[in-house]
Design a protein around this motif. Sequence first.
Motif, short mmCIF file in Angstrom:
data_model
loop_
_atom_site.label_atom_id
_atom_site.label_comp_id
_atom_site.label_asym_id
_atom_site.label_seq_id
_atom_site.Cartn_x
_atom_site.Cartn_y
_atom_site.Cartn_z
N GLU A 1 56.56 37.91 59.24
CA GLU A 1 56.38 37.67 57.81
C GLU A 1 56.91 36.30 57.44
OE1 GLU A 1 58.44 40.84 55.86
OE2 GLU A 1 56.85 42.33 56.27
N ARG A 2 56.18 35.61 56.55
CA ARG A 2 56.63 34.31 56.07
C ARG A 2 57.85 34.46 55.18
NH1 ARG A 2 54.02 29.86 55.86
NH2 ARG A 2 56.19 29.24 55.98
N TYR A 3 58.66 33.39 55.12
CA TYR A 3 59.92 33.39 54.38
C TYR A 3 59.75 33.77 52.91
CZ TYR A 3 58.54 29.06 52.06
OH TYR A 3 57.88 28.13 51.27
N LEU A 4 58.62 33.38 52.32
CA LEU A 4 58.44 33.54 50.87
C LEU A 4 58.28 35.00 50.46
CD1 LEU A 4 58.20 31.86 48.24
CD2 LEU A 4 55.72 31.87 48.58
N LYS A 5 57.82 35.84 51.36
CA LYS A 5 57.56 37.24 51.03
C LYS A 5 58.82 37.92 50.48
CE LYS A 5 55.63 41.50 53.00
NZ LYS A 5 56.83 42.34 53.01
N LYS A 6 59.97 37.61 51.05
CA LYS A 6 61.21 38.22 50.59
C LYS A 6 61.75 37.57 49.32
CE LYS A 6 62.73 39.72 55.18
NZ LYS A 6 63.79 39.60 56.22
N GLU A 7 61.30 36.36 49.03
CA GLU A 7 61.82 35.64 47.86
C GLU A 7 61.06 35.99 46.58
OE1 GLU A 7 61.88 31.48 48.63
OE2 GLU A 7 63.14 31.66 50.43
N ILE A 8 59.85 36.52 46.71
CA ILE A 8 59.03 36.83 45.55
C ILE A 8 59.54 38.10 44.86
CG2 ILE A 8 56.72 37.55 44.78
CD1 ILE A 8 55.58 35.82 47.03
N ASP A 9 59.67 38.05 43.56
CA ASP A 9 59.98 39.24 42.78
C ASP A 9 58.66 39.93 42.46
OD1 ASP A 9 60.78 41.21 41.07
OD2 ASP A 9 61.71 39.89 39.58
N TRP A 10 58.28 40.86 43.31
CA TRP A 10 56.96 41.50 43.20
C TRP A 10 56.85 42.40 41.98
CZ3 TRP A 10 53.19 39.73 46.31
CH2 TRP A 10 53.56 39.09 47.51
N GLU A 11 57.96 42.62 41.26
CA GLU A 11 57.91 43.47 40.07
C GLU A 11 57.37 42.73 38.85
OE1 GLU A 11 58.48 46.77 40.05
OE2 GLU A 11 58.60 46.45 42.22
N ASN A 12 57.27 41.41 38.93
CA ASN A 12 56.70 40.66 37.81
C ASN A 12 55.25 41.09 37.57
OD1 ASN A 12 58.47 38.46 36.62
ND2 ASN A 12 58.84 38.18 38.81
N ARG A 13 54.84 41.08 36.33
CA ARG A 13 53.47 41.49 36.00
C ARG A 13 52.44 40.44 36.36
NH1 ARG A 13 51.25 42.68 30.66
NH2 ARG A 13 49.39 42.90 31.94
N LEU A 14 52.83 39.17 36.40
CA LEU A 14 51.88 38.11 36.72
C LEU A 14 52.55 37.10 37.64
CD1 LEU A 14 49.10 36.86 36.30
CD2 LEU A 14 49.99 35.70 34.27
N ILE A 15 52.03 37.02 38.86
CA ILE A 15 52.61 36.15 39.89
C ILE A 15 51.52 35.21 40.40
CG2 ILE A 15 53.62 36.07 42.21
CD1 ILE A 15 54.74 38.90 41.64
N GLY A 16 51.84 33.92 40.48
CA GLY A 16 50.93 32.94 41.05
C GLY A 16 51.55 32.31 42.29
N ILE A 17 50.81 32.27 43.38
CA ILE A 17 51.30 31.70 44.64
C ILE A 17 50.36 30.58 45.06
CG2 ILE A 17 51.89 32.16 47.05
CD1 ILE A 17 52.11 35.16 46.23
N THR A 18 50.88 29.38 45.19
CA THR A 18 50.07 28.26 45.66
C THR A 18 50.61 27.77 47.00
OG1 THR A 18 51.43 26.67 44.43
CG2 THR A 18 49.45 27.52 43.33
#
Length: 400
Positions: A20-37
Amino acid sequence: MKHLFSAFYRRLEETDTRFERYLKKEIDWENRLIGITGARGTGKTTMLLQHIKEHYGNSPLDALYVSLDNIYFTTHNLYSLADEFYSLGGKELYIDEVHKYPNWAQEIKNIYDDFPKMKIVFTGSSMLLIFKANADLSRRVRHYQLFGMSFREYLIYEGLLSKSQQPFSLTEILENHIPISQKLLNEIVPLPAFSKYLQYGYYPYYQEDIPGYGERVLQTFNTILESDLPNVENVDFYSINRMKKLFYILSEMVPFTPNISQLSQMVDVTRHSLMNYMQLLEKSHSILLLKKETTGIRQMVKPEKIYLQNTNYCYALSSENPETGNLRETFFFNQLQQNHNVTCNEQTDFCIDGKYYFEIGGKNKNTRQIKDLKSAYLALDGLTIGFRNEIPLWLFGFLY
């Protein structure tokens, strides 16, 4: 809708969750709107599918992944899909490649407002200006950026380092690099792996075809300019060709202190166009621009030095082995720029966050150049373990 779910389930079934990439653990997946670039090829799609698979298995009904380059969207719009999905009990909508869809920002904003119980995660090109796309959307979205693999991630991907090995902060490395190195040396032999990483370890797809990796890196670059860029910026075919020419000229000169007038003549464009092209190449994660520590309108002046964005580009574009000093500086700049402000300094190679000074070199480089500076360090290649303010260069690959 049935066609989209079938394609989604096939992709989930094929998704590998071992790395898994490092960012997967850093994202707060509970947010209603998430943008990943992030740049093409860094693993945004795989990361989304891994998250879904981890939480819903291989055949969820209340989560859906779609890519906006799917032929389905030539005759259907995103909002209508969300409406139908929501009516069937859909809770989480994962939208990939939004830069391929003309009105993505407005429709995502409308979906967010009209379906208040639905979570939305979307990905797009590193060039995507999320915060300029739609003012109302920008106030709602939580934005994350995915970079290529760090040296730490490469070691884990190769099975040479435990998955439990977490990144170190820059402060931890500066203050405790000797015990950190000692601990890591119990598990890894860093220098041979570091040499391989510089050549082909930045993009996760290298494992599919190491001998053909360099060619694929350049194909990815062409796709970014020919496909992704026109979907994000108003550029024509002539400008794309000029940017390609600029990129290849720079690849033969980096690290390069630019003479803008001379360079604009070589590319056959105006000074203004050249500056614009360099900024677009920087946004596309193709080059790194080293600038003075300044803010405001001064940021528009020419950079002090130009580098390729990562060392894999250096190898892909070099007919022979790239210059060693260039590889060292490119690696350091690339790994530090993810979480830190990297600027130029008259006395040293780099200044980090306006307070740390670094000179990059081989293991025999002495401290003469930095002896009068406070908070100054040597980042040295070929060094397994450091001493005082001399730190192994490879260790800066553990920052994320």
